[in-house]
Design a protein around this motif. Structure first.
Motif, PDB file in Angstrom:
ATOM      1  N   ALA A 260      39.553   7.925  52.854  1.00  0.00           N
ATOM      2  CA  ALA A 260      40.090   8.174  51.589  1.00  0.00           C
ATOM      3  C   ALA A 260      38.793   7.902  50.575  1.00  0.00           C
ATOM      4  O   ALA A 260      38.735   8.665  49.601  1.00  0.00           O
ATOM      5  N   MET A 261      38.174   6.921  50.770  1.00  0.00           N
ATOM      6  CA  MET A 261      36.929   6.514  49.844  1.00  0.00           C
ATOM      7  C   MET A 261      35.950   7.699  49.695  1.00  0.00           C
ATOM      8  O   MET A 261      35.408   8.137  48.880  1.00  0.00           O
ATOM      9  N   GLU A 262      35.942   8.397  50.944  1.00  0.00           N
ATOM     10  CA  GLU A 262      35.096   9.799  50.965  1.00  0.00           C
ATOM     11  C   GLU A 262      35.634  10.828  50.872  1.00  0.00           C
ATOM     12  O   GLU A 262      35.209  11.934  50.671  1.00  0.00           O
ATOM     13  N   ALA A 263      36.901  10.991  50.687  1.00  0.00           N
ATOM     14  CA  ALA A 263      37.644  12.120  50.423  1.00  0.00           C
ATOM     15  C   ALA A 263      37.484  13.182  51.699  1.00  0.00           C
ATOM     16  O   ALA A 263      37.389  14.456  51.693  1.00  0.00           O
ATOM     17  N   LEU A 264      37.195  12.502  52.965  1.00  0.00           N
ATOM     18  CA  LEU A 264      36.723  13.380  54.048  1.00  0.00           C
ATOM     19  C   LEU A 264      38.172  13.721  54.845  1.00  0.00           C
ATOM     20  O   LEU A 264      38.859  12.745  55.459  1.00  0.00           O
ATOM     21  N   TYR A 265      38.159  14.954  55.107  1.00  0.00           N
ATOM     22  CA  TYR A 265      39.504  15.405  55.701  1.00  0.00           C
ATOM     23  C   TYR A 265      39.281  15.758  57.108  1.00  0.00           C
ATOM     24  O   TYR A 265      40.030  15.368  58.023  1.00  0.00           O
ATOM     25  N   GLU A 266      38.182  16.430  57.339  1.00  0.00           N
ATOM     26  CA  GLU A 266      37.713  16.864  58.849  1.00  0.00           C
ATOM     27  C   GLU A 266      36.566  15.927  59.158  1.00  0.00           C
ATOM     28  O   GLU A 266      35.439  16.150  58.695  1.00  0.00           O
ATOM     29  N   PRO A 389      46.529   7.117  48.153  1.00  0.00           N
ATOM     30  CA  PRO A 389      45.921   8.115  47.098  1.00  0.00           C
ATOM     31  C   PRO A 389      44.545   8.346  47.231  1.00  0.00           C
ATOM     32  O   PRO A 389      43.649   7.400  46.928  1.00  0.00           O
ATOM     33  N   VAL A 390      43.955   9.704  47.556  1.00  0.00           N
ATOM     34  CA  VAL A 390      42.645   9.923  47.772  1.00  0.00           C
ATOM     35  C   VAL A 390      41.741   9.962  46.672  1.00  0.00           C
ATOM     36  O   VAL A 390      40.700   9.222  46.566  1.00  0.00           O
ATOM     37  N   ALA A 391      42.231  10.751  45.408  1.00  0.00           N
ATOM     38  CA  ALA A 391      41.544  10.692  44.433  1.00  0.00           C
ATOM     39  C   ALA A 391      40.802   9.435  43.573  1.00  0.00           C
ATOM     40  O   ALA A 391      39.972   9.232  43.450  1.00  0.00           O
ATOM     41  N   LEU A 392      42.222   8.611  43.470  1.00  0.00           N
ATOM     42  CA  LEU A 392      41.770   7.147  42.989  1.00  0.00           C
ATOM     43  C   LEU A 392      40.605   6.388  43.629  1.00  0.00           C
ATOM     44  O   LEU A 392      39.962   5.947  43.310  1.00  0.00           O
ATOM     45  N   THR A 393      41.124   6.356  45.045  1.00  0.00           N
ATOM     46  CA  THR A 393      40.230   5.519  45.965  1.00  0.00           C
ATOM     47  C   THR A 393      38.759   6.262  45.788  1.00  0.00           C
ATOM     48  O   THR A 393      37.813   5.336  45.533  1.00  0.00           O
ATOM     49  N   PHE A 394      38.704   7.501  46.115  1.00  0.00           N
ATOM     50  CA  PHE A 394      37.348   8.281  46.025  1.00  0.00           C
ATOM     51  C   PHE A 394      36.586   7.866  44.811  1.00  0.00           C
ATOM     52  O   PHE A 394      35.477   7.488  44.704  1.00  0.00           O
ATOM     53  N   TYR A 395      37.150   8.113  43.505  1.00  0.00           N
ATOM     54  CA  TYR A 395      36.462   8.034  42.285  1.00  0.00           C
ATOM     55  C   TYR A 395      36.190   6.195  42.070  1.00  0.00           C
ATOM     56  O   TYR A 395      35.101   6.098  41.491  1.00  0.00           O
ATOM     57  N   ALA A 396      36.979   5.773  42.382  1.00  0.00           N
ATOM     58  CA  ALA A 396      36.915   4.171  42.120  1.00  0.00           C
ATOM     59  C   ALA A 396      35.721   3.758  42.679  1.00  0.00           C
ATOM     60  O   ALA A 396      34.778   2.920  42.435  1.00  0.00           O
ATOM     61  N   PHE A 397      35.702   4.340  44.009  1.00  0.00           N
ATOM     62  CA  PHE A 397      34.506   3.652  45.029  1.00  0.00           C
ATOM     63  C   PHE A 397      33.365   4.258  44.357  1.00  0.00           C
ATOM     64  O   PHE A 397      32.237   3.410  44.207  1.00  0.00           O
ATOM     65  N   ARG A 398      33.207   5.183  44.147  1.00  0.00           N
ATOM     66  CA  ARG A 398      31.941   5.796  43.260  1.00  0.00           C
ATOM     67  C   ARG A 398      31.629   5.131  41.812  1.00  0.00           C
ATOM     68  O   ARG A 398      30.331   5.033  41.850  1.00  0.00           O
ATOM     69  N   ILE A 399      32.575   4.834  41.172  1.00  0.00           N
ATOM     70  CA  ILE A 399      32.027   3.933  39.816  1.00  0.00           C
ATOM     71  C   ILE A 399      31.618   2.757  40.228  1.00  0.00           C
ATOM     72  O   ILE A 399      30.637   2.410  39.699  1.00  0.00           O
ATOM     73  N   MET A 400      32.289   2.219  41.177  1.00  0.00           N
ATOM     74  CA  MET A 400      31.652   0.794  41.769  1.00  0.00           C
ATOM     75  C   MET A 400      30.361   0.752  42.267  1.00  0.00           C
ATOM     76  O   MET A 400      29.531   0.006  41.664  1.00  0.00           O
ATOM     77  N   VAL A 401      30.019   1.717  43.136  1.00  0.00           N
ATOM     78  CA  VAL A 401      28.841   2.094  43.706  1.00  0.00           C
ATOM     79  C   VAL A 401      27.750   2.278  42.833  1.00  0.00           C
ATOM     80  O   VAL A 401      26.526   1.612  42.682  1.00  0.00           O
ATOM     81  N   THR A 451      40.021  -1.315  47.475  1.00  0.00           N
ATOM     82  CA  THR A 451      40.362  -2.161  48.288  1.00  0.00           C
ATOM     83  C   THR A 451      41.794  -2.281  48.756  1.00  0.00           C
ATOM     84  O   THR A 451      42.361  -2.131  49.870  1.00  0.00           O
ATOM     85  N   GLU A 452      42.643  -2.406  47.561  1.00  0.00           N
ATOM     86  CA  GLU A 452      43.973  -2.315  47.699  1.00  0.00           C
ATOM     87  C   GLU A 452      44.908  -1.107  47.677  1.00  0.00           C
ATOM     88  O   GLU A 452      45.831  -0.570  48.533  1.00  0.00           O
ATOM     89  N   VAL A 453      44.232   0.036  46.952  1.00  0.00           N
ATOM     90  CA  VAL A 453      45.013   1.353  47.068  1.00  0.00           C
ATOM     91  C   VAL A 453      44.607   2.059  48.313  1.00  0.00           C
ATOM     92  O   VAL A 453      45.541   2.695  48.871  1.00  0.00           O
ATOM     93  N   GLY A 454      43.351   1.726  48.819  1.00  0.00           N
ATOM     94  CA  GLY A 454      42.683   2.428  49.876  1.00  0.00           C
ATOM     95  C   GLY A 454      43.632   2.025  51.049  1.00  0.00           C
ATOM     96  O   GLY A 454      43.330   2.698  52.285  1.00  0.00           O
ATOM     97  N   ARG A 455      44.408   1.061  50.956  1.00  0.00           N
ATOM     98  CA  ARG A 455      45.174   0.442  52.547  1.00  0.00           C
ATOM     99  C   ARG A 455      46.662   0.901  52.410  1.00  0.00           C
ATOM    100  O   ARG A 455      47.558   0.253  53.189  1.00  0.00           O
ATOM    101  N   GLN A 456      47.127   1.685  51.238  1.00  0.00           N
ATOM    102  CA  GLN A 456      48.353   2.051  51.120  1.00  0.00           C
ATOM    103  C   GLN A 456      48.682   3.030  52.440  1.00  0.00           C
ATOM    104  O   GLN A 456      47.929   3.540  52.796  1.00  0.00           O
TER     105      GLN A 456
END
Lengths: 511, 376
Positions: A260-266, A389-401, A451-456
C-alpha cells in the motif's frame, strides 16, 4: 464471537482513537527530543559555569513544560481508550498488551514525572549536580516511556510470543522476551525516538532562526542553533538509516502495508520504486487499470530496499489478495475459508464444553488447532477487506520520506553557514528554518498515518480485525465522545499555542 | 522464583499490588482535595498562589499513580479493564475528562495569554477535585453494590443499563462512598498543605479545615461502614467458581479475615489521630499518620472486595458474569512476568521518597514564589 457488527460504531471508535493519537503525537516527539536538548544545554552550563547557558536552558525548559503538560493530559486518554472504546481488544489481547503499558507506567512515567518536578522547581532546592542529574533522568524517563509504548504498538504490528487459549477465548503471552526483542519493536523504537530528536532540533532551530530574523537574542539563538543543528543532523541521518531498516522489516512482517505504501498491485522481479506518482483514484484490486496517472520510477530500487536484492520479488496487493502460487502466497479467500473454520470450531468447542460433551469438544478443538493461525481472517467477509486505504498510505509515506531527506540538507546548510559565520545574513535560509519547524510536525503525523492506516483492517496484524476489537457501544455514544474530545482538544491546543507563542515572543531575557 | 507459585497465589499477590497502588492513589488525592479548598479557605491572592504552587509540585505524583493503577489493572486483571471501562463507559469518560482538564491547569493558569483565563483553570481544578474524586468513589462503590453487565461465552461484555455506568451514581452507598472520598481528600489536602507551607494565617485556617472536613466525611463514612456490616454480598464458591448472594458477606469477610478488620480500624484511627494532632496541638505533621491511615483503610476496603472468595466486580443482572480475582486475571505466565517487574516498585518508591525529601526540606514561602518566574 461477535454477533452484530455496527460498522459506523467502529468508524467512530477509529476516528476517536486516530484523533487522540495524532493529537498526542503533536506533543510527544517534542518531549522526547527537547528533554535531551535541555540536558545538553544544562550540561554545558554546568561545565562552563556560564550563566547565559543557564538562562538558555531555562528558556527551553519553559517551552518544554508547556508542551509536557498537554502531552501528559492526552497520554492518559489513550490508556483509557483501550478499555472504553476497544474493550473486546482489552480482553482478547490484554494478557499481552497490558504488560508493556504497565511497565511503562511503573518504570518510565514515574521516573519522568518525579524528576520533572526537580527540573522545574529544584533550581534553588537541590545541588547543581542533582539538578543536572534530574534533567537527564527526565530525558531518560521520557524516552524509556516511548520504548514501552512502542513495544506495545510494535506487537500490534507484528504479534509474537503468544498463543490463543480457546478456554478463555483470548491470546495469552508465552514469551515476553520475544515481544521486547521483536525486530519491529527495535526498529520502531529507534526510528521513532530519533525522529523525536529531529523534531526537537527543528523546533529549537526554527524558533532561534526567528530570533535571528528579528535581530533579537542573537547570541542566544546562535548558541541554541549550534547545539540543535549538530544534534539534528545526527538525528536526521539516523532517522534515514533506521527508516530504511524499518522498511526492510515491514517487507517481511507486513507485506500488505508495504504494497500500500508503494501502491504496488502486481509484484515483479525486480520491482521499481515510485519516487513521485499520482494515483489513479478509480483503481481497485484485481482490475486491469493502471495504478498511476503519472509516475517517476527508479527501476529495481524497491527490490533492493525491501529485499536487499536487486532481483528480489516484492509482492503486490493483488498477489496478497488473490494469491500467487509461483511465489507460494496463499490467497486471502483461502485464509478467510480457514479462518471461518477456526471461528466455527471454536464455537462448537465452547458449546460442547458447556454441555459436557467431551468427545465433541475434543474434535472441535483439533479442527480449531489446524486453522487457528487464520482465526482473525474468519471475521472478514471479502478478500478485498485486507487492503488498507492505498492513496492515503502512499502519499503520507512520500511526504514523510521527502521531508526527512529535506531536513538532512537543511541541517547541512545550517551547519555550513554557522561554520562560515554567515547564517544571520541569509534571511531566506532562516525563513526556511522557521518553516521547517511546521514541516517537522507534518512529517511526524504522516509517519503515524503510514504505520496505522497501512495496517487496516487489523487491530492486531492478521489476528484481530478492528470490527472485533471494538467495545459493545452504539455509534451515537461514540460519536458524541468524538466531538467532546474534538472540542476539548481544540480549546487546549489554542491555549497551548497562545501560551507558547507568547513565551517565545517574551524570549529568554524574560527569564 | 515467582514461576513456581501457583496461579491463585499470583492472583492474590496481584490483587494486593493493585490494591496498594489504588490506596496510594487515594492518599495522593490530597492534591485534588487541596484544589477544592482553594474556593473555601483562601483569603487573598498570595494564599491562593501558595496553595496552587504547593499542590502544583505534587499533582503529577497523583496523576502518575492513577496511570500506574490503570496500567497495573490492565496487565493483571484485563477482564476488569475490558468490562468496566468498556461497559460503564460514561463514568470512565467523565473521570477521564476530569483528569485531562487538571493536567494543563497548573502550567497554564497564570501564564500570559492563556486563552481561557485564570478562573477557568481554577474551575478545572475544582471539577477535578470534586466530580473526579466523587466518580472514582462511585466506581469503587460498585465493587460492593454490583453493576449491570453480562459476559458472553467469550468473556465479552454487554452492558444492560442505558446510562452506561452513570446509573451507579443513583446508589446511596456508591454516592456515600464517593462523598466520603471527596471529604477525605479535602481533609488530607488541608493536612498536607499545613505541613508544606510557611504562612501563619493560612496554616491556622488549614489546621481548622482538616478537622471540619473530617466531620463532613464522618456521616458518609458511617453509612459505608454500617452498610458493610448489614449488606448482602457476592460470594464465590471456590469449588466451581459460581457466585451467589450471601447475607452479611462483608461482615463475614471482616470476621473471617481479622487482620483485615485490624487494618481497617487502625487505618481509621490513624486518620482521626492525624487530624486531631493538627487541630489540637501545635504540630503540623498530621498528614503522616493520616496518610498512612488512608492507605491502610483503603487496603482493607480493597481486600474486603477481592479476598475471601468474594466477587470484586459483581454483576447484579447475572451473578455468574461477576468478576473475581481468579476469573478476571491474566495468565500464570503474565502474572509471573509482572511480578518480576513489581520487584522494582520498592526501588521506585525509594527514589520518589528521596527526591521529595530533598525538595521538601524547606517549606514553601511567598518570598520564594515571588522570586521564581516558573511558579504557577
Amino acid at each position: 464471537m461477535i454477533e452484530q457488527i455496527d460498522l459506523s460504531m467502529v468508524g467512530w471508535a477509529r476516528a476517536t482513537f486516530a484523533l487522540t493519537a495524532l493529537y498526542h503525537w503533536i506533543f510527544v516527539p517534542l518531549t522526547l527530543g527537547l528533554s535531551v536538548l535541555c540536558a545538553f544545554f544544562e550540561s554545558i552550563y554546568i561545565r562552563t559555569g556560564n550563566e547565559q547557558w543557564k538562562s538558555l536552558t531555562k528558556f527551553w525548559m519553559t517551552l518544554f513544560g508547556i508542551n509536557f503538560a498537554i502531552g501528559v493530559a492526552t497520554g492518559i486518554i489513550l490508556e483509557f481508550e483501550f478499555g472504553t472504546h476497544w474493550s473486546n481488544y482489552s480482553w482478547i489481547v490484554g494478557d499481552i498488551f497490558g504488560t508493556p503499558l504497565a511497565i511503562e507506567a511503573i518504570l518510565a512515567f514515574v521516573l519522568e514525572t518525579t524528576f520533572f518536578a526537580v527540573m522545574f522547581f529544584g533550581w534553588n532546592r537541590v545541588s547543581k549536580k542533582t539538578h543536572l542529574f534530574s534533567t537527564w533522568m527526565v530525558a531518560l524517563g521520557s524516552n524509556l516511556s516511548a520504548l514501552w509504548i512502542l513495544v506495545a504498538n510494535a506487537w500490534m504490528q507484528h504479534p509474537v510470543g503468544m498463543k490463543f487459549n480457546p478456554d478463555t477465548a483470548r491470546f495469552e503471552m508465552q514469551d515476553f522476551w520475544e515481544l521486547i526483542s521483536s525486530p519491529v519493536a527495535i526498529s520502531h523504537f529507534v526510528h521513532i525516538t530519533s525522529s523525536g530528536f529531529l523534531l526537537a532540533s527543528l523546533f529549537v532551530v526554527g524558533i532561534s532562526s526567528w530570533y535571528l530574523l528579528k535581530k533579537r537574542h542573537i547570541q542566544f539563538a546562535k548558541r541554541s542553533i549550534a547545539v540543535a543543528c549538530t544534534f539534528g543532523l545526527l538525528s536526521s541521518l539516523f532517522v534515514a538509516f533506521t527508516g530504511d531498516e524499518h522498511g526492510y522489516v515491514t517487507a517481511r512482517t507486513q507485506p500488505m502495508k508495504l504494497a500500500a505504501m508503494e501502491a504496488l498491485y502486481e509484484g515483479k522481479t525486480p520491482t521499481g520504486l515510485i519516487a513521485i506518482g499520482l494515483i489513479n483514484p478509480n483503481k481497485k484490486p484485481g482490475d486491469d487499470q493502471d495504478a498511476f496517472s503519472f509516475k517517476v520510477e527508479i527501476p529495481g530500487m524497491l527490490s533492493v530496499l525491501a529485499k536487499r536484492d536487486f532481483d528480489g520479488f516484492v509482492p503486490g496487493i493483488n498477489d496478497l489478495v488473490y494469491g500467487n502460487a509461483e511465489q507460494g502466497l496463499m490467497s486471502t479467500e483461502e485464509k478467510i475459508r480457514r479462518g471461518k473454520l477456526a471461528v466455527a470450531s471454536l464455537g462448537d468447542y465452547k458449546k460442547a464444553k458447556k454441555n459436557g460433551e467431551h468427545l465433541v469438544a475434543n474434535n472441535a478443538l483439533s479442527v480449531f488447532d489446524q486453522h487457528r493461525d487464520y482465526l482473525g481472517y474468519g471475521y472478514l467477509n471479502s478478500p478485498e477487506e485486507v487492503v488498507p486505504p492505498v492513496a492515503l498510505t502512499f502519499y503520507a509515506f512520500r511526504i514523510m520520506v521527502g521531508l526527512g531527506t529535506f531536513f538532512i540538507l537543511l541541517f547541512l546548510v545550517y551547519g555550513y553557514l554557522m561554520e562560515k559565520k554567515q547564517l544571520e545574513n541569509k534571511p531566506m535560509i532562516l525563513r526556511l528554518g522557521v518553516l521547517s519547524l511546521f514541516l517537522g510536525y507534518i512529517a511526524q503525523q504522516t509517519g503515524w498515518i503510514v504505520t496505522e492506516v497501512g495496517r487496516q483492517p487489523w487491530a492486531i496484524q492478521d489476528m484481530l480485525p478492528v470490527t472485533v476489537a471494538r467495545s459493545n457501544l452504539d455509534s451515537g455514544t461514540v460519536a458524541v465522545t468524538f466531538f467532546l474530545f474534538l472540542a476539548l482538544f481544540t480549546v487546549l491546543l489554542i491555549a497551548e499555542l497562545k501560551i507558547m507563542t507568547k513565551q517565545i515572543s517574551i524570549g529568554p531575557e524574560g527569564e | 522464583m515467582f514461576g513456581s507459585l501457583d496461579w491463585s497465589t499470583l492472583q492474590q499477590l496481584w490483587w494486593f499490588i493493585v490494591s496498594l497502588v489504588g490506596s496510594l492513589f487515594v492518599f495522593l488525592t490530597f492534591v485534588q482535595g487541596g484544589q477544592t479548598l482553594l474556593l473555601t479557605i483562601t483569603g487573598d491572592e498570595d494564599e491562593k498562589t501558595l496553595i496552587v504552587n504547593s499542590l502544583g509540585r505534587k499533582w503529577e505524583l497523583t496523576f502518575t499513580s492513577l496511570v500506574v493503577f490503570g496500567g497495573a489493572l490492565f496487565a493483571s486483571f484485563p477482564l476488569f479493564y475490558a468490562s468496566s471501562f468498556g461497559g460503564a463507559y460514561w463514568v470512565w469518560i467523565a473521570i477521564l475528562f476530569a483528569f485531562i482538564i487538571q493536567a494543563v491547569s497548573y502550567e497554564y493558569r497564570r501564564k500570559p495569554n492563556n486563552f481561557l483565563g485564570q478562573k477557568t483553570y481554577e474551575a478545572f481544578m475544582f471539577i477535578n477535585g470534586s466530580v473526579g474524586v466523587l466518580l472514582i468513589g462511585v466506581a469503587i462503590g460498585t465493587f460492593f453494590t454490583g453493576s449491570n453487565f453480562t459476559l458472553n461465552d467469550y468473556n465479552l461484555v454487554q452492558w444492560t443499563h442505558p446510562l452506561r455506568g452513570l446509573e451507579a451514581a443513583f446508589s446511596l452507598f456508591n454516592l456515600s462512598f464517593g462523598l466520603f472520598l471527596v471529604f477525605l481528600a479535602r481533609t488530607l489536602g488541608a493536612l498536607y498543605l499545613a505541613n508544606n507551607l510557611e504562612h501563619e494565617n493560612l496554616v491556622a485556617k488549614l489546621k481548622a479545615s482538616s478537622f471540619n472536613n473530617l466531620l463532613c466525611a464522618l456521616p458518609f463514612l458511617l453509612y459505608v461502614l454500617i452498610s458493610f456490616v448489614l449488606m448482602d454480598g457476592y460470594a464465590v464458591n471456590p469449588a466451581d467458581g459460581t457466585v451467589v448472594m450471601e447475607a452479611n458477606k462483608y461482615l463475614n469477610n471482616l470476621l473471617q479475615m481479622p487482620l483485615n478488620l485490624f487494618l481497617l480500624l487502625v487505618g481509621l484511627v490513624l486518620v482521626v489521630l492525624g487530624v486531631m494532632l493538627n487541630r489540637f496541638t501545635a504540630s503540623v505533621r498530621g498528614i503522616w499518620p493520616a496518610g498512612l491511615g488512608t492507605v491502610l483503610t483503603c487496603l482493607a476496603i480493597f481486600f474486603l472486595a477481592g479476598y475471601n472468595n468474594t466477587a470484586f466486580y459483581p454483576s447484579k443482572v447475572d451473578l455468574n458474569s461477576s468478576l473475581t480475582i481468579y476469573n478476571a486475571s491474566s495468565s500464570h505466565y503474565t502474572l509471573t512476568m509482572m511480578s518480576y517487574v513489581a520487584l522494582t516498585v520498592p526501588f521506585v518508591l525509594a527514589y520518589v521518597s528521596w527526591v521529595w525529601r530533598q525538595m521538601d526540606s524547606k517549606k514553601l514561602t511567598i518570598e520564594e514564589l515571588a522570586a521564581d518566574k516558573k511558579s504557577y
